[in-house]
Design a protein around this motif. Sequence first.
Motif, mmCIF file in Angstrom:
data_model
loop_
_atom_site.group_PDB
_atom_site.id
_atom_site.type_symbol
_atom_site.label_atom_id
_atom_site.label_comp_id
_atom_site.label_asym_id
_atom_site.label_seq_id
_atom_site.Cartn_x
_atom_site.Cartn_y
_atom_site.Cartn_z
ATOM 1 N N TYR A 58 0.646 -1.221 0.068
ATOM 2 C CA TYR A 58 0.126 -0.066 0.096
ATOM 3 C C TYR A 58 0.852 1.247 0.166
ATOM 4 O O TYR A 58 0.717 2.468 -0.671
ATOM 5 N N SER A 59 1.992 1.284 0.784
ATOM 6 C CA SER A 59 2.837 2.367 0.984
ATOM 7 C C SER A 59 3.893 2.653 -0.247
ATOM 8 O O SER A 59 4.344 3.619 -0.298
ATOM 9 N N THR B 239 4.025 3.371 -3.053
ATOM 10 C CA THR B 239 3.278 4.154 -4.383
ATOM 11 C C THR B 239 4.058 4.227 -5.806
ATOM 12 O O THR B 239 3.381 4.383 -6.782
ATOM 13 N N THR C 46 -1.480 -8.930 0.002
ATOM 14 C CA THR C 46 -1.179 -7.819 -0.930
ATOM 15 C C THR C 46 -1.919 -8.289 -2.485
ATOM 16 O O THR C 46 -1.543 -8.994 -3.043
ATOM 17 N N LYS D 231 4.306 3.585 13.413
ATOM 18 C CA LYS D 231 3.731 3.688 12.024
ATOM 19 C C LYS D 231 2.462 4.031 11.880
ATOM 20 O O LYS D 231 1.631 3.325 12.705
ATOM 21 N N LEU D 232 1.999 4.902 11.066
ATOM 22 C CA LEU D 232 0.570 4.917 11.034
ATOM 23 C C LEU D 232 -0.218 5.165 9.513
ATOM 24 O O LEU D 232 0.717 4.916 8.711
ATOM 25 N N SER D 233 -1.215 4.890 9.299
ATOM 26 C CA SER D 233 -1.984 4.897 8.133
ATOM 27 C C SER D 233 -1.733 6.204 7.244
ATOM 28 O O SER D 233 -1.388 7.231 7.907
ATOM 29 N N HIS D 234 -2.048 6.151 5.947
ATOM 30 C CA HIS D 234 -1.862 7.431 5.085
ATOM 31 C C HIS D 234 -2.865 8.442 5.532
ATOM 32 O O HIS D 234 -2.592 9.819 5.640
ATOM 33 N N GLU D 235 -3.892 8.022 6.160
ATOM 34 C CA GLU D 235 -5.081 8.979 6.256
ATOM 35 C C GLU D 235 -4.502 9.569 7.988
ATOM 36 O O GLU D 235 -4.714 10.811 8.042
ATOM 37 N N LEU D 236 -4.130 8.881 8.853
ATOM 38 C CA LEU D 236 -3.613 9.284 9.970
ATOM 39 C C LEU D 236 -2.559 10.443 9.691
ATOM 40 O O LEU D 236 -2.142 11.409 10.424
ATOM 41 N N LYS E 296 -1.682 12.191 7.061
ATOM 42 C CA LYS E 296 -2.070 13.342 6.729
ATOM 43 C C LYS E 296 -2.607 14.291 7.637
ATOM 44 O O LYS E 296 -2.542 15.508 7.725
#
Length: 391
Positions: free
Chosen positions: A13-14, A16, A43, A277-282, A284
């Motif tokens: 996911y990360s 990109t 995945t 480690k955090l998700s993309h949403e967090l 942001k």
Amino acid sequence: MRIGLVLPAVPGYSETFFSNKIKGLEANGYTVILFVNSCNRKTKTSTKTKVAPKLSGNMVRIGMISFYRLSYSLIFHFKVSRRLFILDRDDGINFIQRIKNIIINNHIFSEPVDWLHFGFGTMVLNRENVAKAIGAKMAVSFRGFDIGIYPVKHPGCYKRLWEKVDKIHVISNDISELVYKQGFNNQVPIIKITPAIDIRFFKNNHKTEYNKIPHFITVARLHWKKGLDYTLEALALLKEENIPFHYTIIGDGPQEEYLKFGTHQLGLNDYVTFTGKLSHELVKKKLEQADIYLQYSIQEGFCNSVLEAQAIGLLCVVSDAEGLSENVLHNKTGWVVPLRQPKLLLEKIRNIINLPQTEKDTISQNAKERVKLEFNIKKQQKEFVGFYENN
């Protein structure tokens, strides 16, 4: 056109950079085949994927897999296996390694491709002849670790590659210079295609409002090359000047204990937060709550996190390690400070805190506009199409 992309694993996911590249090529009519060392079932990908034989663990199991793969190659891909064996022999590679090369590259032999592209420089070592053996052109991508760190421990490791590669991809001009410093003198092109981000996701339409107490932030793997210990030293000096602040570090990694202990020794426990480690949403959300982004790395190929911070509108301070000085334009879209000099970093942070609001807004707006124009996914995807089509 068929592109074989050699990676350690299916892009997660990360990751990109690879996933966007694959989507862009497939959208333009290319066929992409992934050749990976491992494949996590969680995945998901619609791209055809071939997994290399797993040669680790029980010796009996390794022997059985090796025998099967070698036999299969010699029966069904004899010409390719023989060609690879001879090419490796001509390069002075010993007999055992030549046999190993047939076994570990067995999953590639059955897929005809026009280009075999190794996503990392270190992945091509001892495999420099695979592309020619299957009748494909060879491309190699170099990032920070591949060319900035690995050759320090393994001098001359790319000497064989320089004579055989058809095209090189780098993510910054500094990485290109490192390629030449490692002995590359071939006439094949070196093409720069920078990382890109989803500018629609990392977007902040609201007018920037700065916190009364400056809030710094870094998103990085907790690794020595990120220079986080130097960042903490600079902030300890800021504390000594009685300037209030808070610093958030997002990420995990092998230096977590070292950095947390350093934070304790510097008396910064009340000033620094490690989130893990955090998700993309967090990520942001945390970026939107901050004022100044710090990326004081010792070594850095380019750094997507800095692009994301600029897209959000943060004021960015980076070191002059490799691609960071291209990522951020000094005094235009942020500030570049010589690496390993925490006192200079302190001075720059202090200066930024005291800047008039209008100057902060100008830098922030310049950064957002440049990222939107230069580092968007569509531009990157178009450049990769040109990478394979143009001679």
